[in-house]
Design a protein around this motif. Structure first.
Motif, PDB file in Angstrom:
ATOM      1  N   VAL A 145       0.857  -1.184   0.000  1.00 41.09           N
ATOM      2  CA  VAL A 145       0.000   0.000   0.000  1.00 41.09           C
ATOM      3  C   VAL A 145       0.893   1.233   0.000  1.00 41.09           C
ATOM      4  O   VAL A 145       1.836   1.326   0.787  1.00 41.09           O
ATOM      5  N   ILE A 146       0.608   2.168  -0.900  1.00 42.01           N
ATOM      6  CA  ILE A 146       1.295   3.448  -0.897  1.00 42.01           C
ATOM      7  C   ILE A 146       0.363   4.455  -0.225  1.00 42.01           C
ATOM      8  O   ILE A 146      -0.707   4.767  -0.740  1.00 42.01           O
ATOM      9  N   LEU A 147       0.776   4.921   0.928  1.00 44.50           N
ATOM     10  CA  LEU A 147      -0.022   5.835   1.744  1.00 44.50           C
ATOM     11  C   LEU A 147       0.528   7.245   1.618  1.00 44.50           C
ATOM     12  O   LEU A 147       1.744   7.452   1.596  1.00 44.50           O
ATOM     13  N   VAL A 148      -0.381   8.225   1.553  1.00 43.17           N
ATOM     14  CA  VAL A 148       0.007   9.634   1.548  1.00 43.17           C
ATOM     15  C   VAL A 148      -0.543  10.268   2.818  1.00 43.17           C
ATOM     16  O   VAL A 148      -1.719  10.104   3.150  1.00 43.17           O
ATOM     17  N   SER A 149       0.316  10.992   3.540  1.00 49.54           N
ATOM     18  CA  SER A 149      -0.108  11.628   4.784  1.00 49.54           C
ATOM     19  C   SER A 149       0.106  13.132   4.723  1.00 49.54           C
ATOM     20  O   SER A 149       1.066  13.626   4.130  1.00 49.54           O
ATOM     21  N   ALA A 150      -0.829  13.855   5.337  1.00 51.04           N
ATOM     22  CA  ALA A 150      -0.717  15.307   5.501  1.00 51.04           C
ATOM     23  C   ALA A 150      -0.676  15.599   6.986  1.00 51.04           C
ATOM     24  O   ALA A 150      -1.276  14.887   7.796  1.00 51.04           O
ATOM     25  N   SER A 151       0.022  16.674   7.355  1.00 50.78           N
ATOM     26  CA  SER A 151       0.162  16.981   8.771  1.00 50.78           C
ATOM     27  C   SER A 151       0.211  18.485   9.002  1.00 50.78           C
ATOM     28  O   SER A 151       0.113  19.280   8.065  1.00 50.78           O
ATOM     29  N   SER A 152       0.368  18.860  10.262  1.00 52.01           N
ATOM     30  CA  SER A 152       0.363  20.268  10.623  1.00 52.01           C
ATOM     31  C   SER A 152       1.623  20.995  10.192  1.00 52.01           C
ATOM     32  O   SER A 152       1.689  22.220  10.298  1.00 52.01           O
ATOM     33  N   ASP A 153       2.641  20.284   9.742  1.00 52.61           N
ATOM     34  CA  ASP A 153       3.764  20.912   9.063  1.00 52.61           C
ATOM     35  C   ASP A 153       3.464  20.877   7.569  1.00 52.61           C
ATOM     36  O   ASP A 153       2.561  20.169   7.125  1.00 52.61           O
TER      37      ASP A 153
END
Length: 395
Positions: A191-199
């Motif tokens: 699985v290729i996961l993309v994450s977004a965060s507060s940075d």
């Protein structure tokens, strides 16, 4: 700076600016734009309901997930359990039959989507769970969660066991805001996961049954060079999603820097197009004709995908818009907000032209809008501060 002493508890010692903002919201709450369905709590996220083409599943600050039929107005089906706000929701498991919700109580709750019967609870985060997504890996149904504790956790849905904890060891990763699975690069065994965060970094991860790794990115400025993560925004990235319409299935982002961006896959996820919504952009939705953005300024903005120009502004919400859901193949858009309303907007060009014409007429004094009864449930200052802590927590 003057202070106003009101007659209710939430109006004591308000500044002039705070009082003016409250009065503005109360006045705007009278409108019926988008055929609002009013709920009693703040609405923090929404996804399509896989069991009904006219329903959405909404995460509520009341600690529940509610199924809302935007055609009939039915809001009676509620998934209960958490005693704290629910900021994220997903569907997955065998046959896509399980509903998952992350909560302020640090747990992920689950229910049978049809019967509403409570299922397994997944515990492991040490702070708010802010994002959940599901996937299949080697024939196994997995749940992936992200939290304000700066961790991404991978779970075996069937057994409840935690498989992995993902953290960026090079650049400090802040509170996880959103997660999405890449539909193009993911395969049966990974699985290729993309994450977004507060940075401002957007990170990609390869997850396999025998381990995981954070992916290096191609540098758009130095051919042959690599960059640690995708860095195309100036601050918090609130949402990531993949375009289901384009041939390349590009990555779209919504950010606190006031923009929504298309990150081109063939360009190594460098910015291919940017839409300057203004203020924090909490959500973006994409159709074959339109790009839709929404966020803190309360407006739902519709952009012409071909020209990149703003085509229509749909105003109706009187507090921050937290999510958008496209229905009917992109023929209409559903928006949810901290103001407690669910609004549905047609996206066909004739209807958008009608909205633009009505605005032009009102500006010329041709027609004056008659307010309906105001919606109830405006937040107190304490509630606004509490929700701000949830939505903005960078710790």
């Amino acid at each position: 700076m003057a202070f106003n002493k009101g007659t209710s508890a939430d109006q004591f010692f308000q500044t002039d600016a705070e009082q003016a903002e409250r009065e503005r919201r109360e006045a705007k709450a009278w409108n019926k734009n988008g055929n609002p369905i009013t709920l009693k709590s703040k609405l923090l996220a929404a996804i399509p309901d896989p069991t009904s083409s006219s329903s959405v599943l909404i995460a509520e600050s009341a600690g529940s997930v509610r199924r809302v039929n935007v055609d009939t107005g039915d809001t009676k089906q509620v998934f209960r359990g958490p005693s704290a706000p629910v900021p994220c929701v997903a569907v997955g498991g065998p046959g896509n039959g399980t509903l998952f919700a992350g909560s302020w109580d640090k747990d992920i709750w689950s229910w049978d989507l049809k019967s509403k019967a409570p299922g397994r609870k997944y515990s492991g985060h040490s702070d708010f769970v802010k994002a959940v997504v599901t996937a299949k890996l080697g024939g196994k149904d997995i749940l992936i969660s992200g939290g304000a504790d700066k961790k991404i956790m991978v779970w075996d849905i069937e057994t409840g066991s935690r498989l992995y904890v993902l953290q960026d060891q090079t650049v400090s990763m802040m509170a996880v805001q959103h997660l999405v699975v890449d539909p193009v690069e993911s395969r049966n065994d990974e699985v290729i996961l993309v994450s977004a965060s507060s940075d401002p970094h957007v990170r990609r991860w390869r997850i396999r049954l025998d381990g995981f790794e954070q992916l290096k990115e191609t540098s758009p400025d130095e051919p042959g060079a690599a960059r640690h993560a995708i860095l195309e925004h100036d601050t918090t990235v609130y949402k990531v999603m993949f375009d289901s319409e384009g041939e390349e299935v590009d990555l779209w982002t919504a950010s606190g820097d006031g923009t929504a961006k298309c990150l081109s896959r063939i360009k190594g996820f460098a910015t291919d197009d940017a839409f300057h919504h203004g203020d924090h952009v909490r959500a973006v939705a994409v159709t074959d004709q339109w790009i839709v953005t929404a966020g803190r300024d309360e407006d739902v903005k519709v952009w012409n995908r071909s020209s990149g120009k703003l085509y229509c502004t749909l105003d109706g919400h009187f507090n921050e818009v937290t999510d958008l859901v496209a229905l009917d193949g992109g023929r209409r858009i559903v928006s949810v907000s901290i103001d407690g309303t669910v609004r549905t907007w047609p996206l066909n060009q004739a209807e958008l032209d009608k909205v633009n014409k009505e605005k032009e007429d009102r500006a010329k004094g041709v027609e004056k809008e008659t307010p309906a009864e105001p919606s109830k449930g405006l937040m107190t200052l304490d509630e606004e501060a509490e929700l701000a802590a949830l939505m903005e927590d960078d710790d």
